[in-house]
Structures are given as C-alpha cells and as structure tokens.
Motif scaffolding. Structure first.
Motif, PDB file in Angstrom:
ATOM      1  N   ARG A  99       6.067   6.126  11.539  1.00  0.00           N
ATOM      2  CA  ARG A  99       6.954   5.253  11.663  1.00  0.00           C
ATOM      3  C   ARG A  99       7.019   4.309  10.518  1.00  0.00           C
ATOM      4  N   LYS A 100       8.445   4.448   9.391  1.00  0.00           N
ATOM      5  CA  LYS A 100       8.440   3.450   8.150  1.00  0.00           C
ATOM      6  C   LYS A 100       9.266   1.817   8.829  1.00  0.00           C
ATOM      7  N   THR A 101       9.034   2.082   9.602  1.00  0.00           N
ATOM      8  CA  THR A 101       9.706   0.393  10.304  1.00  0.00           C
ATOM      9  C   THR A 101       9.096   0.086  10.720  1.00  0.00           C
ATOM     10  N   ARG A 124       1.632  -0.322   5.604  1.00  0.00           N
ATOM     11  CA  ARG A 124       2.864  -0.325   4.645  1.00  0.00           C
ATOM     12  C   ARG A 124       2.815  -0.168   2.776  1.00  0.00           C
ATOM     13  N   GLU A 125       3.213   0.338   1.898  1.00  0.00           N
ATOM     14  CA  GLU A 125       3.666   0.023   0.680  1.00  0.00           C
ATOM     15  C   GLU A 125       4.560   0.895   0.293  1.00  0.00           C
ATOM     16  N   PRO A 126       6.025   0.326   0.278  1.00  0.00           N
ATOM     17  CA  PRO A 126       7.217   1.089  -0.970  1.00  0.00           C
ATOM     18  C   PRO A 126       6.488   1.391  -2.034  1.00  0.00           C
ATOM     19  N   ASN A 127       6.763   2.509  -2.446  1.00  0.00           N
ATOM     20  CA  ASN A 127       6.597   3.244  -3.505  1.00  0.00           C
ATOM     21  C   ASN A 127       7.132   3.767  -4.406  1.00  0.00           C
ATOM     22  N   ALA A 136       9.229   5.824  -1.734  1.00  0.00           N
ATOM     23  CA  ALA A 136       8.708   6.380  -0.516  1.00  0.00           C
ATOM     24  C   ALA A 136       7.799   5.090   0.234  1.00  0.00           C
ATOM     25  N   ILE A 137       7.295   5.646   1.532  1.00  0.00           N
ATOM     26  CA  ILE A 137       6.899   4.461   1.912  1.00  0.00           C
ATOM     27  C   ILE A 137       5.355   5.213   2.570  1.00  0.00           C
ATOM     28  N   PHE A 138       4.938   4.587   1.489  1.00  0.00           N
ATOM     29  CA  PHE A 138       2.589   5.194   1.550  1.00  0.00           C
ATOM     30  C   PHE A 138       1.819   3.921   2.875  1.00  0.00           C
ATOM     31  N   SER A 139       1.457   4.312   3.036  1.00  0.00           N
ATOM     32  CA  SER A 139      -0.169   4.243   4.376  1.00  0.00           C
ATOM     33  C   SER A 139      -1.400   3.947   3.533  1.00  0.00           C
TER      34      SER A 139
END
Length: 187
Positions: A99-101, A124-127, A136-139
């Motif tokens: 999940r991105k949120t 989560r880390e926005p890239n 993209a949301i890296f994790s």
C-alpha cells in the motif's frame, strides 16, 4: 478572390497541422504512460518453498518431500478486494504490491482449505523517477509477521523494495499430511 483562396488554404493547412500534433501527442502519451507504469511499479517479490511428509515406498516411515511449484494457492490483500493469485496456475513466486498510503500491508493466503496471513511492516520513501512519470514509493521492510497454519517461516532476502524485480522474501510452508491430497504441490 485570390486572397480568400489563400486564406482558406492556410486555414486548412493549420487545421491539418493541429490534427497531426494532437494525434502525435496521443501516441506519445500512451508510450509515456506504459513506460511510467513499468518504472513506478514497486512490488515485493516472494519466492515459495514447501515441504510435506509422505509415506515412503515401503510404507515403513515418512520422508520429507520438498516442493517449489504450488497450485491451489490463493492470495489476496486483506484490506482490498484484490485477488493476487487465484490458485489456478502452478506458481513458484509471487509479486505482492505494498500500500502506498500506509506503512503496513496484510495478505491472506489460502491453500487446501487452510488460511494464513502475512503482515509486512515497512517504511515508505518517495523516489523521483521523472517529470512525466512522477514518483515511485520505494519501501524498506522493517518487520514481517505471519500466522503459522501452513506458513512455517519467512526469510527476508532483501529489505529494499524498489522498481528492481527481485525476491525480497522467501516463504517456507509445510503442508500437513492430512491436507496433502487437497494441495497440488510439485517438486
């Protein structure tokens, strides 16, 4: 009369140029959209490994048999109605979207009438990818928790979840003898 002819011809040329530009933008935007989806698609790769006890050929003892192909394994997201594997195909790995949120995603596994749950806790880390594609949301996987009805253990192979397609988790499962006939496991 001559000016009217040239004016209508010029308008036709401009209209044709605008139409070509709109078509060209439509074609390239589809290409960019497809490329963007590939570039920002971030999933957890899960390798599957299983075993079970089977009566040996002379029926004197049980042997442990390992499996790498599983048919009948259904997987879905717990908080969404998203079927990720319907159990119809033999699989040896899965791609699980996070999940991105939220910082947790839970997955429900079902095999031969037995249910288990896998919980992935991550940061989560926005890239930034590009202007056209956005972020993209890296994790980074922090913790894995799971029930143990048929899931035996989960090994973390790589905590960094990016757009690189690789296995992050190895899920080991054990199928009890009494449920083995329901599962279609292959060596």
């Amino acid at each position: 009369m001559m000016n009217l002819f040239y004016t209508s011809k010029a308008i036709a040329n401009v209209s044709l140029s605008i139409a070509i530009a709109i078509i060209a933008l439509g074609i390239t935007s589809c290409t960019v959209d497809t490329e963007c989806r590939q570039q920002i698609n971030v999933v957890v790769g899960v390798q599957l490994q299983g075993d079970s006890l089977r009566l040996n050929t002379d029926s004197t003892a049980y042997d442990t048999v390992s499996f790498t192909q599983i048919r009948g394994l259904s997987v879905c997201g717990v908080t969404r109605d998203s079927l990720l594997s319907d159990g119809q195909k033999s699989i040896s790995s899965l791609s699980l979207p996070l999940r991105k949120t939220a910082d947790t995603t839970a997955f429900a596994f079902s095999l031969a009438g037995i249910d288990d749950t896998l919980l992935v806790v991550y940061t989560r880390e926005p890239n930034y990818i590009s202007l056209a594609c956005g972020c993209a949301i890296f994790s980074t996987i922090d913790t894995i928790d799971y029930t143990t009805r048929f899931i035996d253990s989960v090994e973390v192979l790589n905590t960094a979840v990016t757009t690189v397609k690789e296995n992050h988790l190895k899920l080991y499962f054990h199928m009890p003898q009494e449920n083995l006939h329901k599962a279609n496991l292959q060596q």
